[in-house]
Design a protein around this motif. Sequence first.
Motif, mmCIF file in Angstrom:
data_model
loop_
_atom_site.group_PDB
_atom_site.id
_atom_site.type_symbol
_atom_site.label_atom_id
_atom_site.label_comp_id
_atom_site.label_asym_id
_atom_site.label_seq_id
_atom_site.Cartn_x
_atom_site.Cartn_y
_atom_site.Cartn_z
ATOM 1 N N ALA A 136 32.156 35.381 41.468
ATOM 2 C CA ALA A 136 33.383 36.163 41.339
ATOM 3 C C ALA A 136 33.438 36.860 39.984
ATOM 4 O O ALA A 136 32.801 36.434 39.020
ATOM 5 C CB ALA A 136 34.591 35.259 41.511
ATOM 6 N N PRO A 137 34.213 37.946 39.878
ATOM 7 C CA PRO A 137 34.288 38.688 38.617
ATOM 8 C C PRO A 137 35.170 38.005 37.581
ATOM 9 O O PRO A 137 35.864 37.030 37.874
ATOM 10 C CB PRO A 137 34.903 40.026 39.046
ATOM 11 N N SER A 138 35.102 38.549 36.368
ATOM 12 C CA SER A 138 35.921 38.081 35.264
ATOM 13 C C SER A 138 35.736 36.561 35.102
ATOM 14 O O SER A 138 34.611 36.063 35.174
ATOM 15 C CB SER A 138 37.388 38.456 35.510
ATOM 16 N N THR A 139 36.830 35.826 34.905
ATOM 17 C CA THR A 139 36.734 34.367 34.718
ATOM 18 C C THR A 139 37.113 33.602 35.978
ATOM 19 O O THR A 139 37.347 32.394 35.920
ATOM 20 C CB THR A 139 37.657 33.926 33.573
ATOM 21 N N THR A 159 43.459 31.494 45.894
ATOM 22 C CA THR A 159 42.987 32.862 45.742
ATOM 23 C C THR A 159 43.703 33.552 44.583
ATOM 24 O O THR A 159 44.924 33.441 44.447
ATOM 25 C CB THR A 159 43.241 33.652 47.042
ATOM 26 N N PRO A 160 42.972 34.280 43.745
ATOM 27 C CA PRO A 160 43.617 34.976 42.629
ATOM 28 C C PRO A 160 44.669 35.972 43.104
ATOM 29 O O PRO A 160 44.469 36.691 44.087
ATOM 30 C CB PRO A 160 42.448 35.708 41.949
ATOM 31 N N ASN A 161 45.777 36.007 42.398
ATOM 32 C CA ASN A 161 46.833 36.981 42.666
ATOM 33 C C ASN A 161 46.449 38.326 42.047
ATOM 34 O O ASN A 161 45.867 38.370 40.963
ATOM 35 C CB ASN A 161 48.143 36.476 42.058
ATOM 36 N N ARG A 193 44.928 43.332 38.760
ATOM 37 C CA ARG A 193 43.749 42.545 39.091
ATOM 38 C C ARG A 193 43.260 42.831 40.523
ATOM 39 O O ARG A 193 42.436 42.099 41.047
ATOM 40 C CB ARG A 193 44.075 41.055 38.944
ATOM 41 N N LEU A 194 43.768 43.894 41.123
ATOM 42 C CA LEU A 194 43.436 44.168 42.520
ATOM 43 C C LEU A 194 41.955 44.460 42.713
ATOM 44 O O LEU A 194 41.351 43.997 43.691
ATOM 45 C CB LEU A 194 44.278 45.338 43.048
ATOM 46 N N SER A 225 53.109 45.833 47.088
ATOM 47 C CA SER A 225 53.283 44.596 46.316
ATOM 48 C C SER A 225 52.033 43.740 46.420
ATOM 49 O O SER A 225 51.361 43.718 47.458
ATOM 50 C CB SER A 225 54.482 43.804 46.845
ATOM 51 N N ALA A 226 51.735 43.017 45.343
ATOM 52 C CA ALA A 226 50.618 42.076 45.372
ATOM 53 C C ALA A 226 50.813 41.096 46.517
ATOM 54 O O ALA A 226 51.883 40.531 46.692
ATOM 55 C CB ALA A 226 50.532 41.320 44.044
ATOM 56 N N GLY A 227 49.760 40.922 47.313
ATOM 57 C CA GLY A 227 49.830 40.037 48.456
ATOM 58 C C GLY A 227 50.091 40.738 49.771
ATOM 59 O O GLY A 227 49.963 40.127 50.836
ATOM 60 N N PHE A 228 50.432 42.041 49.712
ATOM 61 C CA PHE A 228 50.654 42.787 50.954
ATOM 62 C C PHE A 228 50.152 44.226 50.843
ATOM 63 O O PHE A 228 50.632 45.118 51.514
ATOM 64 C CB PHE A 228 52.140 42.768 51.332
#
Length: 276
Positions: free
Chosen positions: A103-106, A128-130, A137-138, A185-188
């Motif tokens: 996965a990317p980043s940390t 799962t990352p938000n 962070r999308l 929105s994040a998550g949708f």
Amino acid sequence: MKLISWNIDSLNAGLTGTSTRAKETRTIFKLINALEPDLIAFQETKLRKDPLKKHQEALAELFPGYQYVWRSSVEPARKSYAGTMYLYREGLKPKVTYPEIGAPSTMDQEGRIITLEFPHFFVTEVYTPNSGNGLKRLDDRQVWDDKYREYLAGLAQQKPVMASGDFNCAHEEIDLAHPSNNHHSAGFTDEEREHFTKLLDAGFTDSFRHLYPDKKGVYSWFAQRVLTSKKNNSGWRIDYWLVSNDLADKIQDSKMIDTGARRDHLPIELDIDVQP
């Protein structure tokens, strides 16, 4: 088997805190224990590192007869962030792995996945990352989704899989109370929903929708900061038990566990006709 998964938003607070919310969390711990599940998956444990003595003592009191394994966020990722844990009945002897998926980043250092291998299947959990405020962070989240799907599909090539956790995605409009207001929105977002569809298309069944394809108004998350979110049933279904398609006919029930006045995530339960 009876399996329960819950994003608890801080194991430390839930086990040892003195606030009203902490007391509500412990009441739910006791409710979960009374259901006598074979496995319990926790997400967003937020432990700084290992469970301290006070955590160990509280777990032993609240969940007698269970062993536990955990994974905490480590540098270069933030500490006291994310994190996962499994409790499983004494006598069960799973092989435990703590996968990194490229996965990317940390994200791989944030303690987001634990997998238990049994003779005839895998049980794995994910936090799962938000995608974050402003969807900052999308892009990384989409890479995560691809890598996680590849990981889960790889497990399923070996033996059937049961995967639970906070997937931070409401898949369809039926899965949240106000879809028209949340398309950005994040998550949708379209991107997150498309990736969730790809995950299901890779050979997995959403256990709740399998049993209740048209059921509305059933959610697993209510915004903690919105005092009326639960009272008004203004929620999202973002927590799932997914199973390999070849286990779908063995699902007996998939449901949310009521948390009373406590807002945020609800525990989710899967009852399935398999033997560890």
